[in-house]
Design an enzyme around this catalytic site. Structure first.
Site, PDB file in Angstrom:
ATOM      1  N   HIS A 368       0.802  -1.232   0.000  1.00 49.55           N
ATOM      2  CA  HIS A 368       0.000   0.000   0.000  1.00 49.55           C
ATOM      3  C   HIS A 368       0.832   1.277   0.000  1.00 49.55           C
ATOM      4  CE1 HIS A 368      -3.967  -1.886   0.941  1.00 49.55           C
ATOM      5  NE2 HIS A 368      -3.191  -2.805   1.497  1.00 49.55           N
ATOM      6  N   LYS A 559      -8.843  13.742   4.421  1.00 49.16           N
ATOM      7  CA  LYS A 559      -7.929  12.604   4.417  1.00 49.16           C
ATOM      8  C   LYS A 559      -6.931  12.847   5.530  1.00 49.16           C
ATOM      9  CE  LYS A 559      -6.875  13.742   0.061  1.00 49.16           C
ATOM     10  NZ  LYS A 559      -6.690  12.662  -0.901  1.00 49.16           N
ATOM     11  N   ARG A 560      -6.089  11.823   5.854  1.00 50.03           N
ATOM     12  CA  ARG A 560      -5.048  12.061   6.842  1.00 50.03           C
ATOM     13  C   ARG A 560      -4.192  13.257   6.414  1.00 50.03           C
ATOM     14  NH1 ARG A 560      -4.437   8.232  11.173  1.00 50.03           N
ATOM     15  NH2 ARG A 560      -2.585   9.455  11.629  1.00 50.03           N
ATOM     16  N   LYS A 565       0.352  14.582   0.746  1.00 53.28           N
ATOM     17  CA  LYS A 565      -1.022  14.818   0.283  1.00 53.28           C
ATOM     18  C   LYS A 565      -1.271  16.305  -0.003  1.00 53.28           C
ATOM     19  CE  LYS A 565      -2.790  10.826   2.939  1.00 53.28           C
ATOM     20  NZ  LYS A 565      -3.413   9.903   1.969  1.00 53.28           N
ATOM     21  N   THR A 667      -8.764   6.332  -2.023  1.00 51.02           N
ATOM     22  CA  THR A 667     -10.101   5.742  -2.131  1.00 51.02           C
ATOM     23  C   THR A 667     -11.153   6.828  -1.902  1.00 51.02           C
ATOM     24  OG1 THR A 667      -9.732   5.017   0.151  1.00 51.02           O
ATOM     25  CG2 THR A 667      -9.607   3.339  -1.569  1.00 51.02           C
TER      26      THR A 667
HETATM   27  O1  NBX Z   1      -3.875   2.729   1.672  1.00 48.21           O
HETATM   28  C1  NBX Z   1      -3.246   3.918   2.108  1.00 48.21           C
HETATM   29  C2  NBX Z   1      -2.600   4.603   0.922  1.00 48.21           C
HETATM   30  O2  NBX Z   1      -1.907   5.755   1.348  1.00 48.21           O
HETATM   31  C3  NBX Z   1      -3.701   4.988  -0.052  1.00 48.21           C
HETATM   32  O3  NBX Z   1      -3.149   5.556  -1.202  1.00 48.21           O
HETATM   33  C4  NBX Z   1      -4.497   3.741  -0.426  1.00 48.21           C
HETATM   34  O4  NBX Z   1      -5.619   4.082  -1.172  1.00 48.21           O
HETATM   35  C5  NBX Z   1      -4.967   3.006   0.825  1.00 48.21           C
HETATM   36  C6  NBX Z   1      -5.654   1.701   0.503  1.00 48.21           C
HETATM   37  O5  NBX Z   1      -4.893   0.952  -0.381  1.00 48.21           O
HETATM   38  N1  NBX Z   1      -2.314   3.593   3.157  1.00 48.21           N
HETATM   39  C7  NBX Z   1      -2.704   3.687   4.437  1.00 48.21           C
HETATM   40  O6  NBX Z   1      -3.819   4.060   4.742  1.00 48.21           O
HETATM   41  N2  NBX Z   1      -1.790   3.317   5.364  1.00 48.21           N
HETATM   42  C8  NBX Z   1      -2.031   3.290   6.689  1.00 48.21           C
HETATM   43  O7  NBX Z   1      -3.077   3.645   7.179  1.00 48.21           O
HETATM   44  C9  NBX Z   1      -0.946   2.793   7.568  1.00 48.21           C
HETATM   45  C10 NBX Z   1      -1.279   2.417   8.859  1.00 48.21           C
HETATM   46  C11 NBX Z   1      -0.289   1.942   9.696  1.00 48.21           C
HETATM   47  C12 NBX Z   1       1.011   1.871   9.252  1.00 48.21           C
HETATM   48  C13 NBX Z   1       1.342   2.252   7.962  1.00 48.21           C
HETATM   49  C14 NBX Z   1       0.350   2.721   7.128  1.00 48.21           C
HETATM   50  N3  NBX Z   1       1.989   1.392  10.081  1.00 48.21           N
END
Ligand code: NBX
Length: 833
Positions: A368, A559-560, A565, A667
């Site tokens: 991801h 979004k975060r 971003k 998403t």
């Molecule tokens: O996953 C996100 C990506 O940034 C997005 O582009 C993508 O659409 C989405 C689903 O595939 N990644 C994400 O949300 N990561 C985390 O939340 C995360 C949580 C804990 C961690 C690392 C990343 N240790």
């Protein structure tokens, strides 16, 4: 046992007649909550209703479990450290197809269904996109009748609640369980134990076979909590099984007996800490031992559970991989590769090669992120002390793997060091992505561009080794929650024209295309949008006390908060617009309301400062009498699933403005577009495919492409050149640096300005001009409401590809090799004694 009346799917207890429903709500209030209506709180009524609905899905749920175990069909296990499912009640009403009836029963009982739905505390068991994706996938798995279990962690405290004080983020503990969770059922009888610490020792068994024994330092108990995941208008109700950690009594007692009372309690506290709290960092690893404990804990619990279920129907584990497709949601559960090897070799006494053959055919891995700071690696020290036996297994996996590498790339030590699971370039680390790749039959990214970049960059050498393992599955989102539930007006309007088949088969939205030319329909389309905008305007008034113009262009970025971003690029545009309006009061642009939402990781300095930056610019702009309601800047605190459901439908413009090559997929971009917002975005993640689908004329594109970003960085990017050559940009940055947005304090945003001028790792200044010009096109386009509506309708009509049903179908066909199983409903009849 004596024969009893069957437990019926529907009877006087579980029926759907209005009177039966009303009686059930009252019964649950009385018998479960122990309350008369006169003294019941809103939460009591919510719980009574929730139990009423749960009773009405239990037959389907138990029938699903039984069918899957009895028929011994291949099951999908989605292993994920996060499931951001959002509130259950309304979603279940919709999926069960009983929303209208229940609403009537509730109303006739003198209650307000909307209020009860809103009383549910959402389970915040995830950070953002990755956790929410897992939830959309669970919905689609059930809706497509694919047998599946989602395995994860039952965090006692999920993602923190965000408050804004004096413009800054303040984190508050999320106590989602405090008033009870009616959706989960604990299954203590299915508890398992997990080892930690200690040491390993060799031994030979009675047949003179060599083995290794792990003598743990301590053992923790894992207790499963099951939550039903309903499918849309099907009988399938899959299970999300989350693990809670507890101390093992037996270990407590040993200490207790020697009089070490505090030691025993200490153990209890340490064991229970494992599932206490979700780590709130996204895209930034935190090398904390407790995090590794969480990962190993839920992975080991889940694999032991699969093995237990498997052995109910099979004599041994030889065919494990034919019965289970296990998906690793990023590397958080990647230790599963080594843990399954350990269980097969140490506990079930499989020969290594035979065990590896099973493991390799069981797992698949989804990546991801490409951000280097997000790639998980554990210092060998920490890993070896916590999981000594698992580390030995990893060494053996690595040893055999590197032998293979030597055959493929003879005399290439470079390849050995880039591919090895162990990073030996400095302090030694276990690289979790490498373990995941080696142990998986498929590896996928989450959008076409991202999957290509995975092959070209971070996993390039694995791609050279095993090109056939690599594939793409573009993300998707569930139209049940993100259209039907969150945008009932628009959904009804769509259904009135093309029927309701689109809810299950989103490609049917294509039939809407011809209504883009229908003036009456466009009018209705605008009315539906206007209704939710008014609703959001009211909510903003109530939450932050700011009056916004519901006719203005709602420009939304939720979004975060993360530098990549580029929320701060959005702010640079706001300031540009503000300056233009100040110097030209007659500037002919449509009024805009900028809406932001998102949490910053508590330890992420720049992200927190960006929040303060947004609110500070808002304070100036919102209180400037010259501006009035032509420009408003709103930061809505505590962005979560519930708030997402409110904001996506109300947006006119969706901000998807990450630096090209940085956002794996996104998403939110899909949720906006399927609710009729137009996108302003870069060629990043799934934006590329969204633009392809909706047509370039219906998408506001700007910015550098991924190859251009790479070239610019290679050439030595000098952000100051843009500052000096674009007067408008210079004016904006100088104004911020002057302290204009910080009551004259030039220090407050110095870190942001200096970062942009002297480093600018995410190329805001390089993209500034293109962004501003594109925003001008947006303003022009918004003036022509008829054409804007056409574009909006075409966006929705062409979003079929981005249903999570399509994503799950892709996984089933190309990765899992699983088939749907339809669930037959049967009354439960107890057997005669
Ligand atoms: O996953 C996100 C990506 O940034 C997005 O582009 C993508 O659409 C989405 C689903 O595939 N990644 C994400 O949300 N990561 C985390 O939340 C995360 C949580 C804990 C961690 C690392 C990343 N240790």
């Amino acid at each position: 046992m004596v024969s009893q009346n069957p437990i019926k799917i529907e009877d006087d207890r579980t029926g759907l007649e209005i009177q039966t429903l009303r009686r059930a709500i009252l019964d649950n209030l009385f018998y479960i909550q122990g309350k008369f209506p006169e003294i019941a709180t809103k939460n009591d009524f919510y719980l009574a209703l929730a139990y009423t609905i749960r009773d009405r899905l239990l037959q389907r749920w138990l029938n699903t479990m039984q069918t899957e175990i009895k028929n011994d069909v291949k099951k999908v296990c989605y292993l994920s450290a996060e499931f951001l499912v959002g509130p259950h009640l309304e979603n279940n009403l919709i999926n069960l197809g009983i929303a209208e009836k229940v609403k009537q029963a509730v109303t006739e009982s003198g209650l307000n269904i909307k209020e009860l739905i809103e009383a549910e505390e959402e389970p915040g068991l995830g950070n953002g996109g990755l956790g929410r994706l897992a939830a959309c996938y669970m919905d689609s798995l059930s809706s497509l009748e694919v047998p599946a279990i989602g395995y994860g962690i039952r965090y006692e405290f999920g993602i923190f609640d965000q408050e804004i004080k004096d413009g800054w983020q303040v984190e508050i503990t999320d106590k989602w369980l405090q008033y009870g969770n009616p959706w989960e059922i604990a299954r203590p009888e299915a508890s398992v134990t997990v080892n930690f610490g200690g040491y390993t020792e060799p031994y030979t068994d009675g047949h003179n076979q060599f083995h290794v024994r792990w003598v743990p330092g301590y053992v923790v108990k894992g207790i499963p909590y099951d939550t039903p995941i309903t499918g849309y208008k099907v009988n399938t109700v899959n299970t999300m099984r989350l693990w809670r950690s507890e101390a093992c009594e037996s270990f407590d007692f040993q200490r207790f007996n020697v009089g070490d009372y505090y030691g025993a309690v200490d153990d209890k506290v340490n064991s229970e800490n494992i599932t206490k709290v979700l780590y709130p960092n996204d895209e930034q690893i935190e090398g904390k031992e407790l995090r590794l404990r969480q990962q190993y804990f839920f992975v080991s619990c889940s694999l032991q559970d699969m093995i237990r279920i498997h052995l109910l129907n099979n004599p041994n584990l030889d065919n494990f991989h034919e019965q289970w497709a296990v998906q690793l949601n990023d590397t958080h559960p990647a230790v599963a590769v080594a843990e399954l090897m350990r269980l097969l070799v140490d506990i079930y006494e499989y020969e290594w090669g035979k065990a590896w053959n099973i493991v390799e055919k069981t797992f698949a891995y989804t990546n991801h992120t490409l951000l280097p700071e997000a790639l998980e690696k554990w210092p060998i020290e920490i890993f070896g002390n916590l999981l000594p036996r698992v580390l030995e297994v990893i060494y053996e996996i690595n040893r055999r793997f590197l032998d293979q590498v030597r055959i493929k790339f003879p005399n290439d030590d470079g390849k050995i060091s880039t591919l090895s699971i162990i990073d030996e370039s400095g302090e030694r680390y276990v690289r979790m992505a490498h373990l995941a790749c080696i142990g998986s039959h498929h590896i996928n990214g989450v959008a076409e561009l991202h999957s290509q970049l995975v092959k070209d960059t971070i996993l390039h050498d694995f791609y050279l080794l095993w090109p056939q393992k690599f594939t793409n599955v573009t993300n998707g989102v569930t139209p049940r929650r993100w259209m039907v539930q969150s945008n009932p007006r628009l959904s009804k309007l769509i259904t009135s024209k093309i029927g309701d088949g689109w809810i299950k088969n989103l490609q049917e939205l294509k039939q809407l295309e011809r209504y883009a030319e229908d003036q009456t329909f466009r009018q209705q389309w605008r009315e539906a949008k206007q209704f939710v905008k008014q609703d959001l305007a009211n909510y903003i008034q109530e939450k932050v006390g700011i009056t916004v113009n519901p006719e203005s262009l709602f420009d939304v970025q939720v979004k975060r908060i993360h530098e990549y971003k580029r929320q701060h690029l959005n702010v640079l545009h706001i300031i540009t617009l503000y300056k233009q309006m100040k110097s030209n009061p007659n500037l002919d642009v449509p009024p805009r309301t900028f809406i932001f939402g998102g949490k910053a990781a508590p330890g992420y300095f720049m992200a927190k400062r960006i929040i303060k930056f947004i609110t500070a610019v808002g304070d100036v702009v919102n209180n400037d009498g010259d501006i009035g309601d032509r420009l408003k800047v709103i930061f809505l605190p505590d962005y979560n699933v519930t708030f997402g459901q409110r904001v996506y439908p109300a947006a006119d413009l969706s901000e998807q403005i990450s630096t090209a090559g940085k956002e794996a997929s996104g998403t939110g971009n899909m949720k906006f577009s399927m609710n009729g917002a137009l996108t302003i975005g870069t060629l990043d993640g799934a934006n590329v495919e969204i633009r392809q689908e909706v047509g370039e004329e219906n998408f506001f594109l700007f910015g550098l492409t991924t190859p251009e970003v790479l070239t610019l960085k290679d050439q030595g990017y000098v952000p100051r050149r843009y500052y000096h050559s674009i007067p408008e940009l210079k004016g904006v940055l100088d104004l911020i640096a002057s302290g204009f947005f910080s009551h004259g304090d030039p220090e407050l945003f110095r870190s942001i300005v200096d970062n942009l001028l002297y480093d600018d790792p995410y190329l805001l200044l390089a993209d500034y001009k293109s962004y501003i010009e594109c925003q001008e096109k947006v303003s022009q386009a918004y003036k022509d409401q008829e054409n804007w509506s056409k574009m909006s309708i075409l966006n929705v009509a062409r979003m079929g590809k981005f249903s999570s049903d399509r994503s799950i179908q892709d996984y089933c066909n190309n990765i899992w090799n699983t088939q749907p199983v339809s669930i037959e409903l049967k009354d439960y009849v107890q057997k005669e004694a």
